[in-house]
Scaffold this active site. Structure first.
Site, PDB file in Angstrom:
ATOM      1  N   TYR A   1       2.168   8.065 -11.598  1.00 45.83           N
ATOM      2  CA  TYR A   1       3.215   8.408 -10.641  1.00 45.83           C
ATOM      3  C   TYR A   1       3.630   9.826 -11.020  1.00 45.83           C
ATOM      4  O   TYR A   1       4.128  10.075 -12.120  1.00 45.83           O
ATOM      5  CB  TYR A   1       4.345   7.361 -10.686  1.00 45.83           C
ATOM      6  CG  TYR A   1       3.891   6.138  -9.910  1.00 45.83           C
ATOM      7  CD1 TYR A   1       4.217   5.980  -8.564  1.00 45.83           C
ATOM      8  CD2 TYR A   1       3.028   5.215 -10.479  1.00 45.83           C
ATOM      9  CE1 TYR A   1       3.724   4.918  -7.819  1.00 45.83           C
ATOM     10  CE2 TYR A   1       2.524   4.145  -9.746  1.00 45.83           C
ATOM     11  CZ  TYR A   1       2.879   4.004  -8.412  1.00 45.83           C
ATOM     12  OH  TYR A   1       2.371   2.964  -7.673  1.00 45.83           O
TER      13      TYR A   1
ATOM     14  N   GLU B   1      11.117   3.093  -0.505  1.00 47.92           N
ATOM     15  CA  GLU B   1      10.699   3.641  -1.801  1.00 47.92           C
ATOM     16  C   GLU B   1      10.058   4.986  -1.487  1.00 47.92           C
ATOM     17  O   GLU B   1       9.376   5.125  -0.461  1.00 47.92           O
ATOM     18  CB  GLU B   1       9.668   2.715  -2.475  1.00 47.92           C
ATOM     19  CG  GLU B   1      10.263   1.366  -2.870  1.00 47.92           C
ATOM     20  CD  GLU B   1       9.225   0.330  -3.329  1.00 47.92           C
ATOM     21  OE1 GLU B   1       8.038   0.678  -3.499  1.00 47.92           O
ATOM     22  OE2 GLU B   1       9.627  -0.833  -3.492  1.00 47.92           O
TER      23      GLU B   1
ATOM     24  N   HIS C   1      -4.066  -8.134  -8.278  1.00 49.55           N
ATOM     25  CA  HIS C   1      -2.899  -7.292  -8.523  1.00 49.55           C
ATOM     26  C   HIS C   1      -1.835  -8.013  -9.342  1.00 49.55           C
ATOM     27  O   HIS C   1      -0.924  -8.644  -8.795  1.00 49.55           O
ATOM     28  CB  HIS C   1      -2.333  -6.848  -7.160  1.00 49.55           C
ATOM     29  CG  HIS C   1      -1.449  -5.633  -7.233  1.00 49.55           C
ATOM     30  ND1 HIS C   1      -1.934  -4.374  -7.452  1.00 49.55           N
ATOM     31  CD2 HIS C   1      -0.116  -5.495  -7.113  1.00 49.55           C
ATOM     32  CE1 HIS C   1      -0.932  -3.499  -7.456  1.00 49.55           C
ATOM     33  NE2 HIS C   1       0.186  -4.167  -7.270  1.00 49.55           N
TER      34      HIS C   1
ATOM     35  N   GLU D   1      -2.815  -3.939 -13.570  1.00 53.43           N
ATOM     36  CA  GLU D   1      -2.108  -3.203 -14.631  1.00 53.43           C
ATOM     37  C   GLU D   1      -1.785  -4.093 -15.818  1.00 53.43           C
ATOM     38  O   GLU D   1      -0.738  -4.752 -15.847  1.00 53.43           O
ATOM     39  CB  GLU D   1      -0.804  -2.585 -14.090  1.00 53.43           C
ATOM     40  CG  GLU D   1      -1.035  -1.391 -13.186  1.00 53.43           C
ATOM     41  CD  GLU D   1       0.263  -0.685 -12.764  1.00 53.43           C
ATOM     42  OE1 GLU D   1       1.354  -1.228 -13.021  1.00 53.43           O
ATOM     43  OE2 GLU D   1       0.156   0.410 -12.172  1.00 53.43           O
TER      44      GLU D   1
ATOM     45  N   TRP E   1      -0.617   4.834  -3.393  1.00 49.29           N
ATOM     46  CA  TRP E   1       0.341   3.732  -3.240  1.00 49.29           C
ATOM     47  C   TRP E   1       1.514   4.234  -2.396  1.00 49.29           C
ATOM     48  O   TRP E   1       2.183   5.169  -2.839  1.00 49.29           O
ATOM     49  CB  TRP E   1       0.820   3.298  -4.624  1.00 49.29           C
ATOM     50  CG  TRP E   1       1.704   2.094  -4.580  1.00 49.29           C
ATOM     51  CD1 TRP E   1       3.059   2.090  -4.580  1.00 49.29           C
ATOM     52  CD2 TRP E   1       1.283   0.730  -4.522  1.00 49.29           C
ATOM     53  NE1 TRP E   1       3.519   0.801  -4.518  1.00 49.29           N
ATOM     54  CE2 TRP E   1       2.447  -0.048  -4.476  1.00 49.29           C
ATOM     55  CE3 TRP E   1       0.033   0.087  -4.469  1.00 49.29           C
ATOM     56  CZ2 TRP E   1       2.427  -1.447  -4.404  1.00 49.29           C
ATOM     57  CZ3 TRP E   1       0.014  -1.295  -4.403  1.00 49.29           C
ATOM     58  CH2 TRP E   1       1.189  -2.046  -4.379  1.00 49.29           C
TER      59      TRP E   1
ATOM     60  N   GLU F   1      -4.604   3.699  -8.108  1.00 41.92           N
ATOM     61  CA  GLU F   1      -3.213   3.698  -7.641  1.00 41.92           C
ATOM     62  C   GLU F   1      -2.522   4.942  -8.171  1.00 41.92           C
ATOM     63  O   GLU F   1      -2.605   5.250  -9.360  1.00 41.92           O
ATOM     64  CB  GLU F   1      -2.498   2.440  -8.156  1.00 41.92           C
ATOM     65  CG  GLU F   1      -1.065   2.305  -7.656  1.00 41.92           C
ATOM     66  CD  GLU F   1      -0.399   1.006  -8.147  1.00 41.92           C
ATOM     67  OE1 GLU F   1      -1.030  -0.060  -8.121  1.00 41.92           O
ATOM     68  OE2 GLU F   1       0.768   1.088  -8.566  1.00 41.92           O
TER      69      GLU F   1
ATOM     70  N   TRP G   1       4.328  -9.248   0.091  1.00 43.90           N
ATOM     71  CA  TRP G   1       5.559  -8.692   0.667  1.00 43.90           C
ATOM     72  C   TRP G   1       5.335  -7.928   1.968  1.00 43.90           C
ATOM     73  O   TRP G   1       6.269  -7.736   2.730  1.00 43.90           O
ATOM     74  CB  TRP G   1       6.296  -7.824  -0.362  1.00 43.90           C
ATOM     75  CG  TRP G   1       6.908  -8.668  -1.439  1.00 43.90           C
ATOM     76  CD1 TRP G   1       7.700  -9.764  -1.249  1.00 43.90           C
ATOM     77  CD2 TRP G   1       6.756  -8.528  -2.850  1.00 43.90           C
ATOM     78  NE1 TRP G   1       8.045 -10.313  -2.466  1.00 43.90           N
ATOM     79  CE2 TRP G   1       7.493  -9.569  -3.463  1.00 43.90           C
ATOM     80  CE3 TRP G   1       6.080  -7.610  -3.672  1.00 43.90           C
ATOM     81  CZ2 TRP G   1       7.570  -9.726  -4.847  1.00 43.90           C
ATOM     82  CZ3 TRP G   1       6.152  -7.769  -5.053  1.00 43.90           C
ATOM     83  CH2 TRP G   1       6.887  -8.819  -5.632  1.00 43.90           C
TER      84      TRP G   1
END
Ligand SMILES: *[C@@H]1O[C@H](CO)[C@@H](O)[C@H](O)[C@H]1NC(C)=O
Length: 325
Positions: free
Chosen positions: A225, A292, A128, A163, A285, A251, A63
């Protein structure tokens, strides 16, 4: 003592002080630390001293391929004060990836590896995806090629499975990692290999209870996160560290993973303090300009401005400040 002798002494003293390990990751690069290895739960350099790597993840190769180039890698070192970069290569998505375009994806990965070698950074090559156990043959073939071509460089690190989700550690993930490790070790006897853990790389406790044996320089992945995964995940991680598990945070985001996502500076700092106390290495990340909260770059950042102050988001500013601490 005359003045010139005194000043020579001062210069020598300054050089001596300078050779200690700086908190600025941008100064702690491959030319200084050389080949890394794992000792106990820590990463050590070629002299056996503990080192911590701090850096940035590239966003999904499928992307944001426009940031998979040398200019970006140089910016990550020079302006994001990083000594490591993670190349997050998309494997299987609705928009393609390595499984449908192996040559195109390989080219992006090679471009970034070569830029990392040139700009003195360690680089993590990351497979990934979430279902790598169903593409084991392709992963083995990919890492065989990468380790054959670049395994002699001290810069290289391998991340075999980004992941995993609900797969069993002992009966699915561990055998998968062992197959990929075996392929890498045939070409590269000692660069670090980092293995993904269950539940989006949070269940380091499962790996600590049943670690991979028979190979050296193996580490395990932790992802967080900050606004979502809080003290409970730090506690779980501390338990795994206490059992001696070497962990690499390949990450992390400063934000909350909910639909409405926002940066959480307080929880981010708690995580950074936790990682620093335990000498855990981390890569943020991500280097991208998407809308985002975790994106480090503002919209339409050109590659020759990557990581420069005026082009950093709220998250990017926090992360770059942390990379210097
Ligand atoms: C972290 O590294 C420092 C040396 O840089 C060392 O003194 C300390 O014991 C290490 N901490 C842990 C938890 O291993």
């Amino acid at each position: 003592m005359n003045k010139s002798i005194l000043s020579i002494c001062l210069v020598v003293l300054a050089l001596y002080i300078d050779s200690s390990i700086s908190k600025d990751a941008g100064q702690e690069t491959v030319s200084k630390h050389g080949k890394l290895s794992v000792k106990g739960a820590n990463i050590v350099n070629q002299n056996g001293e503990i080192v911590q790597l701090k850096g940035m993840c590239l966003y999904w190769s499928i992307w944001k391929p426009q940031y998979w180039n040398e200019e970006t890698v140089q910016g990550i070192h020079d302006s994001c004060h990083s000594n490591v970069i993670r190349a997050s290569m998309g494997v299987e998505t609705n928009d393609g990836g390595y499984l449908t375009d192996p040559d195109g994806q390989m080219k992006l990965v090679e471009t970034v590896i070569e830029a990392a070698i040139k700009h003195d950074l360690y680089i993590i090559v990351d497979w990934h995806e979430e279902k790598a156990d169903t593409h084991q043959a392709q992963a083995v073939d990919f890492f065989d090629k990468i380790s054959k071509k670049y395994g002699s460089y001290p810069n290289l690190m391998y991340e075999t499975f980004n992941e995993p989700t609900t797969q069993s550690w002992s009966s699915v993930l561990k055998p998968y990692h062992e197959a990929v490790i075996k392929a890498i070790r045939a070409n590269d006897p000692d660069n670090i290999i980092i293995c993904g853990t269950g539940q989006w790389s949070q269940r380091v406790d499962e790996a600590a209870d049943d670690p991979i044996t028979g190979y050296s320089n193996i580490m395990y992945t932790l992802h967080f996160y900050a606004g979502t995964h809080k003290q409970w995940l730090r506690d779980l991680t501390q338990g795994a560290i206490d059992k001696g598990l070497p962990i690499f945070v390949t990450e992390y985001g400063t934000d909350n993973v909910d639909v409405v996502n926002w940066v959480d500076p307080e929880e981010s700092q708690l995580w950074w303090d936790f990682c620093d106390k335990n000498n855990l290495s981390y890569t943020n990340w991500a280097i991208c300009d998407v809308a985002e909260a975790s994106a480090a770059l503002i919209a339409d950042t050109p590659t020759n401005k990557v990581c420069q102050q005026d082009y950093l988001t709220e998250s990017g500013l926090l992360v770059v400040a942390q990379n210097k601490k």
